[in-house]
Scaffold this motif. Structure first.
Motif, PDB file in Angstrom:
ATOM      1  N   UNK A 229      -1.475  64.966  33.477  1.00  0.00           N
ATOM      2  CA  UNK A 229      -2.052  64.005  34.429  1.00  0.00           C
ATOM      3  C   UNK A 229      -1.599  64.361  35.842  1.00  0.00           C
ATOM      4  N   UNK A 230      -0.309  64.634  36.001  1.00  0.00           N
ATOM      5  CA  UNK A 230       0.232  64.977  37.326  1.00  0.00           C
ATOM      6  C   UNK A 230      -0.368  66.278  37.844  1.00  0.00           C
ATOM      7  N   UNK A 231      -0.516  67.268  36.974  1.00  0.00           N
ATOM      8  CA  UNK A 231      -1.111  68.539  37.391  1.00  0.00           C
ATOM      9  C   UNK A 231      -2.568  68.353  37.788  1.00  0.00           C
ATOM     10  N   UNK A 232      -3.311  67.577  37.001  1.00  0.00           N
ATOM     11  CA  UNK A 232      -4.719  67.328  37.318  1.00  0.00           C
ATOM     12  C   UNK A 232      -4.849  66.627  38.664  1.00  0.00           C
ATOM     13  N   UNK A 233      -3.998  65.639  38.902  1.00  0.00           N
ATOM     14  CA  UNK A 233      -4.052  64.906  40.175  1.00  0.00           C
ATOM     15  C   UNK A 233      -3.773  65.832  41.352  1.00  0.00           C
ATOM     16  N   UNK A 234      -2.784  66.716  41.199  1.00  0.00           N
ATOM     17  CA  UNK A 234      -2.442  67.647  42.280  1.00  0.00           C
ATOM     18  C   UNK A 234      -3.579  68.634  42.535  1.00  0.00           C
TER      19      UNK A 234
ATOM     20  N   UNK B 154       6.610  59.866  43.810  1.00  0.00           N
ATOM     21  CA  UNK B 154       5.797  60.810  44.574  1.00  0.00           C
ATOM     22  C   UNK B 154       4.568  61.229  43.780  1.00  0.00           C
ATOM     23  N   UNK B 155       4.746  61.530  42.510  1.00  0.00           N
ATOM     24  CA  UNK B 155       3.607  61.876  41.658  1.00  0.00           C
ATOM     25  C   UNK B 155       2.668  60.680  41.503  1.00  0.00           C
ATOM     26  N   UNK B 156       3.228  59.481  41.449  1.00  0.00           N
ATOM     27  CA  UNK B 156       2.412  58.276  41.327  1.00  0.00           C
ATOM     28  C   UNK B 156       1.523  58.096  42.560  1.00  0.00           C
ATOM     29  N   UNK B 157       2.072  58.371  43.732  1.00  0.00           N
ATOM     30  CA  UNK B 157       1.294  58.241  44.966  1.00  0.00           C
ATOM     31  C   UNK B 157       0.107  59.202  44.958  1.00  0.00           C
ATOM     32  N   UNK B 158       0.302  60.414  44.452  1.00  0.00           N
ATOM     33  CA  UNK B 158      -0.799  61.387  44.361  1.00  0.00           C
ATOM     34  C   UNK B 158      -1.845  60.898  43.368  1.00  0.00           C
ATOM     35  N   UNK B 159      -1.391  60.395  42.219  1.00  0.00           N
ATOM     36  CA  UNK B 159      -2.329  59.859  41.227  1.00  0.00           C
ATOM     37  C   UNK B 159      -3.168  58.727  41.825  1.00  0.00           C
TER      38      UNK B 159
ATOM     39  N   UNK C 108      -1.265  75.203  44.661  1.00  0.00           N
ATOM     40  CA  UNK C 108      -1.149  73.794  44.276  1.00  0.00           C
ATOM     41  C   UNK C 108       0.320  73.523  43.947  1.00  0.00           C
ATOM     42  N   UNK C 109       0.933  72.613  44.684  1.00  0.00           N
ATOM     43  CA  UNK C 109       2.370  72.373  44.556  1.00  0.00           C
ATOM     44  C   UNK C 109       2.681  71.410  43.412  1.00  0.00           C
ATOM     45  N   UNK C 110       2.659  71.941  42.204  1.00  0.00           N
ATOM     46  CA  UNK C 110       2.987  71.146  41.021  1.00  0.00           C
ATOM     47  C   UNK C 110       4.490  70.867  40.971  1.00  0.00           C
ATOM     48  N   UNK C 111       5.281  71.818  41.429  1.00  0.00           N
ATOM     49  CA  UNK C 111       6.740  71.683  41.366  1.00  0.00           C
ATOM     50  C   UNK C 111       7.222  70.418  42.078  1.00  0.00           C
TER      51      UNK C 111
END
Length: 514
Positions: free
Chosen positions: A322-327, A358-363, A277-280
């Protein structure tokens, strides 16, 4: 005509109804997990420097999927601790893993921190002629696996007689000594035969093997490690000064951290039986390669900009979870429109308008949030002497193409043909070492060269430098761009920073003198 108008109005009402309603889409084809297990360190446990987040990523994922989550993560764990934990599972833990559809692991950060802290503290403790350890500490107090807290409490970075004082007041040789030791500390982790090769990756492979022995069919997701030291230039300048030794020190650390995380990614993705999972990338959240001037957005997801490394936190804050959960949810699949913990926690953020793109788009993808299309209704009335017609037109986004007709007249008297030659100007010549062509050689250039080397070493084998940049980056003239070039550029920058006036060697002269 009435029928046409009615049809147009009906269409307008339908469009408005669709855009005003919540985004709904068919659930992802992947079966929704009924049970999940979380393993790892303080990141997986939701820990902070002090306390913990309200909802860790396991909580958010469990709510979204409607499944049971068993979280066995322990703050401070490294990969060897993870292996020991799995091999000593209780019957309850074995049953949870056996029943789990998905096991999520967040580990590896402490392997890096323990190795880095130990190397730097051993260096500081060994310099008995200097005051590199804070009062009350000696080399005998250095733990075998020092944490970030141990490092910041024991290492004298900015105090009198500390590392920064040593660099600022010392000779070029002293500056180079410190920068070389930092480089060696990181190389000791991600270099050939280092911590990754001897401990982290073998331990992860053993952990995966042990989990598969308990649950052969479970999916194992492993998060990579984000780069937390993405300090914004405005913060660094305000806190430490733009051209200060401390700013240079932070730039070196950032550059080395980026290289370390990239190498970890390569090694992690080579492990069989896991999904990474690409959290970075979510935390960095920018298309450009991170550099000192555009470092990435991790400082939004971790509270590291606190004016001091002694109070900085490298753990994900609530936005980070939140970002990690979404990813993680994006990797699992089974997506649906969310009205639970994920969206409620996001909507409760006071600074959600600054959430990186970019994180927002995943969310948005995972939560089922779709951008609202604005519907505009325009009323047009046209009148003649005999009739009056009112027409209502509904438009969404309309693009009108205008066609222009051109007429060419040819006569028998023609002018001789004109030949036009277009010459593409050559790329501007860039001075050796100054790869960003800024007119100076500094840590930014070294960072760019190291990033280029990482790309060239990646799976594609392709970099982004043009021919002139490549030539400027190859400061040792060996026909390749690598970490050695970056190190020599950084060393030269340290050298010119110590010379106040006159007698400064060129970078060619300096390299020949090494």
């Amino acid at each position: 005509m009435k029928k046409i108008v009615s049809a147009v109005l009906a269409a307008a009402m339908s469009i408005t109804a669709i855009t005003a309603s919540p985004a709904v889409y068919a659930a992802d084809k992947a079966a929704s997990p009924k049970s999940m297990v979380v393993l790892g360190d303080s990141i997986a446990a939701g820990g902070l420097r002090t306390g913990s987040v309200k909802y860790n990523y396991g909580d958010i994922c469990g709510d979204y999927l409607g499944c049971k989550v068993s979280n066995y993560a322990v703050s401070g764990y490294d990969t060897s601790d993870l292996v020991n934990e799995i091999e000593s599972f209780t019957d309850t833990q074995k049953k949870a893993v056996s029943d789990a559809d998905v096991v999520v692991i967040s580990i590896g950060g402490n392997d890096m921190m323990h190795a880095l802290s130990k190397y730097l503290l051993d260096f500081a403790g060994g310099k008995t002629s200097e005051k590199f350890l804070n009062d009350g500490y000696t080399k005998d107090d250095i733990p075998e696996k020092p944490s970030l807290t141990d490092l910041t409490q024991m290492l004298n970075i900015r105090g009198e007689g500390g590392l920064m004082d040593y660099m600022a007041k010392g000779t070029f040789a002293q500056k180079r000594e410190v920068t070389d030791e930092i480089g060696s500390a990181f190389a000791n982790i991600y270099g050939s035969g280092g911590t990754f090769d001897s401990e982290t990756i073998p331990n992860l492979e053993k952990a995966v093997e042990d989990i598969k022995a308990i649950a052969p069919n479970t999916r194992i997701l492993v998060t990579n490690v984000y780069q937390p030291l993405q300090l914004q230039p405005s913060y660094v300048e305000k806190t430490y000064g733009k051209q200060s030794d401390y700013a240079t020190f932070l730039s070196i650390l950032r550059m080395r951290c980026e290289a370390m995380m990239k190498e970890y990614d390569i090694k992690l993705n080579a492990i069989d039986g896991i999904e990474v999972v690409d959290v970075k990338s979510q935390f960095t959240s920018q298309e450009k390669e991170p550099s000192t001037s555009v470092p990435g957005n991790a400082s939004y997801f971790v509270d590291i900009q606190t004016s001091s490394l002694s109070t900085a936190d490298v753990h994900p804050n609530q936005k980070g979870h939140i970002a990690m959960a979404a990813a993680i949810l994006d990797k699992i699949g089974s997506l649906h429109t969310d009205s639970g913990l994920l969206s409620k926690t996001f909507n409760g953020l006071s600074d959600k308008d600054a959430y990186p793109e970019i994180a927002l788009a995943t969310y948005k993808k995972v939560a089922g949030v779709k951008d609202v299309v604005t519907t505009t209704t325009t009323s047009t009335t046209s009148k003649t002497t005999t009739t009056t017609t009112s027409t209502t037109t509904t438009t969404t986004t309309t693009t009108t193409k205008k066609t222009t007709t051109s007429t060419t007249t040819t006569t028998t008297a023609t002018a001789p043909p004109v030949t036009t030659t277009t010459t593409t100007p050559p790329a501007p010549k860039i001075a050796k070492g100054d790869v960003n062509n800024s007119g100076k050689i500094d840590a930014v250039d070294a960072s760019a060269v190291l990033s280029e080397y990482a790309k060239l070493s990646g799976s594609s084998g392709k970099g982004e430098f043009n021919a002139e940049q490549t030539k400027a980056a190859d400061v040792d003239d060996n026909g390749k761009v690598d970490a050695v070039d970056a190190s020599k550029i950084l060393s030269y920058y340290a050298y010119i920073s110590t010379v106040k006036s006159g007698g400064i060697m060129s970078i060619d002269q300096y390299i020949k003198s090494l």
